[in-house]
Scaffold this motif. Structure first.
Motif, PDB file in Angstrom:
ATOM      1  N   CYS A 194      -4.527   0.414   0.522  1.00 16.62           N
ATOM      2  CA  CYS A 194      -5.155  -0.787   1.086  1.00 16.62           C
ATOM      3  C   CYS A 194      -6.542  -0.488   1.672  1.00 16.62           C
ATOM      4  O   CYS A 194      -6.898   0.672   1.870  1.00 16.62           O
ATOM      5  CB  CYS A 194      -4.252  -1.407   2.156  1.00 16.62           C
ATOM      6  SG  CYS A 194      -4.251  -0.514   3.718  1.00 16.62           S
ATOM      7  N   CYS A 248      -6.379   1.758   5.003  1.00 21.12           N
ATOM      8  CA  CYS A 248      -6.119   3.189   4.773  1.00 21.12           C
ATOM      9  C   CYS A 248      -7.303   3.857   4.071  1.00 21.12           C
ATOM     10  O   CYS A 248      -7.581   5.031   4.281  1.00 21.12           O
ATOM     11  CB  CYS A 248      -4.870   3.384   3.914  1.00 21.12           C
ATOM     12  SG  CYS A 248      -3.363   2.981   4.771  1.00 21.12           S
ATOM     13  N   CYS A 274       0.866  -1.194   0.000  1.00 20.75           N
ATOM     14  CA  CYS A 274       0.000   0.000   0.000  1.00 20.75           C
ATOM     15  C   CYS A 274       0.902   1.244   0.000  1.00 20.75           C
ATOM     16  O   CYS A 274       1.908   1.281   0.708  1.00 20.75           O
ATOM     17  CB  CYS A 274      -0.875  -0.031   1.250  1.00 20.75           C
ATOM     18  SG  CYS A 274      -1.658   1.541   1.649  1.00 20.75           S
ATOM     19  N   GLU A 302       0.434   4.083   1.225  1.00 22.11           N
ATOM     20  CA  GLU A 302       0.402   4.836   2.479  1.00 22.11           C
ATOM     21  C   GLU A 302       1.126   4.090   3.605  1.00 22.11           C
ATOM     22  O   GLU A 302       2.020   4.631   4.239  1.00 22.11           O
ATOM     23  CB  GLU A 302      -1.050   5.066   2.912  1.00 22.11           C
ATOM     24  CG  GLU A 302      -1.830   6.033   2.052  1.00 22.11           C
ATOM     25  CD  GLU A 302      -1.449   7.470   2.318  1.00 22.11           C
ATOM     26  OE1 GLU A 302      -1.259   7.818   3.492  1.00 22.11           O
ATOM     27  OE2 GLU A 302      -1.334   8.236   1.340  1.00 22.11           O
ATOM     28  N   CYS A 303       0.695   2.830   3.824  1.00 21.18           N
ATOM     29  CA  CYS A 303       1.131   2.145   5.047  1.00 21.18           C
ATOM     30  C   CYS A 303       2.056   0.954   4.793  1.00 21.18           C
ATOM     31  O   CYS A 303       2.587   0.380   5.727  1.00 21.18           O
ATOM     32  CB  CYS A 303      -0.087   1.678   5.841  1.00 21.18           C
ATOM     33  SG  CYS A 303      -0.949   0.283   5.102  1.00 21.18           S
TER      34      CYS A 303
HETATM   35 ZN   LIG Z   1      -2.567   1.073   3.713  1.00 25.06          ZN
END
Ligand SMILES: [Zn+2]
Length: 198
Positions: free
Chosen positions: A69, A72, A57, A59-60
């Motif tokens: 994902c 998020c 993902c 972001e994370c």
């Molecule tokens: Zn994520």
């Protein structure tokens, strides 16, 4: 009699997998040989699919089939609470406990000088960049309570302190030396409830 070439190659590929020795690799290859065609087709299709479609993902860094994902991308989660974990398996373990409503940051490992894993090998810069945006009220360090997990959390704490964010560490009841994925649900829930500010 030696195996045919393609059989040897298959055994060698299986033997590259973590925890799979030569004998297990041979057993896997023998299984493939005798398994129904449908099952083998399904397996090869899935191997290709997972390899092509699943990535980190943006972001994370949790595993996802999408750019962002499902965690998020979920507006009902608490986006001001961030839990830092070592691997996607830890996310699965915490999600199973069902008690955590925040979002995650997956480091993709832990600091280990012995194995040559330094801060640059982990998603630490990305973590600091996320925290610098100032949207988090609390960062929970959910690394394992073994030497590497502790070293990682100590390092992160030092990096996060100047960013003026509340930093907590899950600790209570998590047995020493255990990876989060092996901790039972009730213990994990307790570990979160009793997290301490550091
Ligand atoms: Zn994520």
């Amino acid at each position: 009699m030696p195996y045919p070439d393609s059989m040897i190659q298959l055994i060698e590929e299986f033997a590259k997998m973590p925890g799979v020795g030569r004998r297990t690799a041979e057993r896997f290859a023998m299984y493939i040989l005798s398994a129904p065609a449908e099952s083998v087709d399904n397996l090869s299709e899935l191997v290709r699919k997972v390899h092509q479609n699943i990535h980190a993902c943006q972001e994370c860094f949790n595993l996802s089939e999408e750019t962002i994902c499902h965690i998020c991308g979920d507006p009902t989660r608490n986006h001001t609470l961030l839990c830092v974990v070592q691997t996607p398996k830890d996310v699965i373990a915490i999600e199973k406990s069902g008690d955590y409503a925040g979002i995650y940051h997956v480091l993709m490992g832990a600091l280990s000088p012995l194995e040559g894993v330094g801060p640059k090998d982990l998603r630490i810069k990305e973590l600091l960049d996320r925290v610098k945006k100032g949207t988090f009220k609390e960062v929970v360090l959910g690394t394992s309570s073994d030497t590497e997990g502790d070293a990682t959390s100590t390092y992160l704490m030092k990096q996060l302190k100047p960013l003026k964010v509340k930093v907590t560490r899950i600790a209570h009841g998590v047995p020493v030396g255990s990876a989060l994925e092996f901790v039972d649900k009730a213990t994990l829930t307790r570990a979160f409830r009793h997290r301490q500010e550091i």
